[in-house]
Design an enzyme around this catalytic site. Structure first.
Site, short mmCIF file in Angstrom:
data_model
loop_
_atom_site.label_atom_id
_atom_site.label_comp_id
_atom_site.label_asym_id
_atom_site.label_seq_id
_atom_site.Cartn_x
_atom_site.Cartn_y
_atom_site.Cartn_z
N ASP A 198 0.91 -1.18 0.03
CA ASP A 198 -0.02 0.09 0.17
C ASP A 198 0.88 1.29 0.08
O ASP A 198 2.10 1.35 0.36
CB ASP A 198 -0.91 0.01 1.40
CG ASP A 198 -2.30 0.82 0.96
OD1 ASP A 198 -3.43 0.35 1.01
OD2 ASP A 198 -2.06 1.99 1.02
N ASP A 202 3.42 2.34 -4.72
CA ASP A 202 2.52 2.94 -5.45
C ASP A 202 2.12 1.92 -6.70
O ASP A 202 3.07 1.69 -7.64
CB ASP A 202 3.11 4.28 -5.90
CG ASP A 202 1.99 5.12 -6.78
OD1 ASP A 202 0.84 4.30 -7.35
OD2 ASP A 202 2.18 6.45 -7.10
N VAL A 203 1.10 1.46 -6.80
CA VAL A 203 0.81 0.49 -7.98
C VAL A 203 0.89 0.89 -9.41
O VAL A 203 0.68 0.20 -10.23
CB VAL A 203 -0.59 -0.32 -7.61
CG1 VAL A 203 -0.51 -1.41 -6.42
CG2 VAL A 203 -1.78 0.71 -7.45
N ASN A 255 -6.33 -5.03 -5.78
CA ASN A 255 -7.34 -4.55 -4.97
C ASN A 255 -7.08 -2.99 -4.86
O ASN A 255 -8.15 -2.16 -4.85
CB ASN A 255 -7.44 -5.05 -3.59
CG ASN A 255 -8.27 -3.94 -2.58
OD1 ASN A 255 -9.46 -4.10 -2.58
ND2 ASN A 255 -7.67 -3.39 -1.97
N TYR A 292 -14.06 6.60 -13.40
CA TYR A 292 -14.28 5.32 -12.28
C TYR A 292 -15.13 4.22 -13.00
O TYR A 292 -14.09 3.05 -13.37
CB TYR A 292 -15.00 5.64 -11.06
CG TYR A 292 -14.79 4.48 -9.93
CD1 TYR A 292 -13.85 4.25 -9.09
CD2 TYR A 292 -16.03 3.54 -9.89
CE1 TYR A 292 -13.84 3.15 -8.39
CE2 TYR A 292 -15.97 2.44 -9.06
CZ TYR A 292 -14.91 2.43 -8.28
OH TYR A 292 -14.83 1.22 -7.27
N LYS A 294 -13.18 0.66 -14.26
CA LYS A 294 -13.66 -0.93 -13.62
C LYS A 294 -14.14 -1.61 -14.70
O LYS A 294 -14.07 -2.78 -14.80
CB LYS A 294 -14.74 -0.32 -12.60
CG LYS A 294 -14.39 0.23 -11.31
CD LYS A 294 -13.31 -0.52 -10.63
CE LYS A 294 -12.46 0.12 -9.39
NZ LYS A 294 -11.48 -1.00 -8.73
N ILE A 317 -19.87 -0.98 -0.47
CA ILE A 317 -19.28 -1.75 0.79
C ILE A 317 -18.81 -0.66 1.66
O ILE A 317 -18.00 0.45 1.28
CB ILE A 317 -18.07 -2.69 0.22
CG1 ILE A 317 -18.41 -3.36 -0.77
CG2 ILE A 317 -17.55 -3.39 1.58
CD1 ILE A 317 -19.46 -4.54 -0.73
N THR A 330 -16.70 0.97 3.66
CA THR A 330 -15.14 1.11 3.71
C THR A 330 -14.75 2.55 3.86
O THR A 330 -15.67 3.42 3.79
CB THR A 330 -14.32 0.47 2.64
OG1 THR A 330 -14.61 1.30 1.29
CG2 THR A 330 -14.64 -0.76 2.26
#
Ligand code: NAD
Length: 267
Positions: free
Chosen positions: A48, A74-75, A101, A167, A171, A200, A202
């Site tokens: 992360d 950092d992905v 994720n 977004y 996705k 969800i 979060t």
């Protein structure tokens, strides 16, 4: 007689001795997934940008008797992804499970309202990251004899809504990348599936629920009502689906879309 090779009657944990990398695992769905995979016997690489909370997740897995280490990552940066995956291979010797994720909701807005920079940020963090992590994980998984890649898409990768254009694009990209990679890597024994959560509860959703002048409880309840089951989901609801896809219980499952959405897309 047919063999039931993946039905375990011996009380073994569901991902015993596998090695998993979970991105965006410092909080929310990633955190729940890392903890669950750790509890079910996997060594977990927690990655992360948030080092403080990420370290705490790895520590929680170790405190419960599991194996885990945190990596700052950092992905969206290829050099970082390549370096971390190489280090995970050195530390744990193999890679069986990759959970892509990490993600952001990004700026609200239609196509004409958002800037190029806002679009790039969402696409780089959510979609380019799946490409980069998959690219660098596959050779290590292949050397490990196969594996399972689980990509976090969303119900927003299946149906539209009016004001989060980037977004949805990111996705939707993840949804079809998962099927393409499923076909590309089937002969290596690498399965690739996408997961499509509804709303969800979060930190990501909590942040999105800050509407000026509206009580947080009212926003929460309006969001819950979007789902025929009448509630929001919890991180664990998604983590159990990811655990299934990561485990050998799903050895015949690839290219599938696992929808976990309280009925959101059933209408
Ligand atoms: N919460 C929901 O309602 C929901 C619904 C559908 C899909 N999802 C998807 O599930 C995934 C997890 O969502 P969440 O709600 O747990 O989000 P969250 O914001 O609570 O957690 C996301 C984590 O990703 C990390 N992260 C962000 N950018 C990163 C980067 N560039 N590199 C590495 N780590 C990074 C954050 O630090 C954070 O720890 C996301 O891909 C999200 O799009 C969430």
């Amino acid at each position: 007689m047919a063999k039931e090779t993946n039905i375990k009657g011996n009380g073994m944990a569901r991902v015993q001795d596998k090695v998993a990398l979970v991105t965006g695992a410092a909080q929310g769905i990633g955190r729940a997934t890392a903890l669950l995979l750790g509890r079910e016997g996997a060594a977990v690489a927690v990655a992360d940008t948030n080092a403080r909370d990420g370290e705490a997740v790895a520590e929680q897995i170790r405190a419960a008797g599991g194996k885990s280490r945190f990596w700052a990552l950092d992905v969206s940066k290829e050099a970082e992804v390549a370096a971390v995956i190489a280090e995970v291979g050195k530390e744990f010797g193999r890679l069986d499970i990759l959970v892509n994720n990490a993600g952001i909701s990004g700026a609200n807005g239609t196509s004409e309202e958002i800037s190029e920079a806002e679009w790039d940020r969402v696409m780089n963090t959510n979609a380019k990251s799946v490409f980069l992590c998959t690219k660098h994980a596959v050779p290590l998984m292949r050397r490990s004899g196969g594996g399972s890649i689980v990509n976090l898409s969303s119900v927003y990768g299946i149906v539209g809504s009016h004001n989060v254009a980037a977004y949805h694009a990111s996705k939707g990209a993840i949804r079809i990348m998962s099927k393409t990679d499923a076909l590309a890597y089937a002969e290596d024994g690498i399965r690739v599936n996408s997961v499509h959560p509804g709303f969800i509860w979060t930190p990501m959703l909590e942040a999105g629920a800050q509407v000026p002048g509206v009580a947080p409880e009212a926003v929460h309840s309006a969001m819950a009502k979007l789902h025929p089951l009448g509630t929001l989901g919890e991180p664990g609801d998604v983590a159990y689906g990811i655990l299934y896809l990561a485990s050998d219980e799903a050895k015949f499952v690839t290219g599938c879309e696992l929808v976990i959405d309280g009925g959101y897309t059933a209408r």
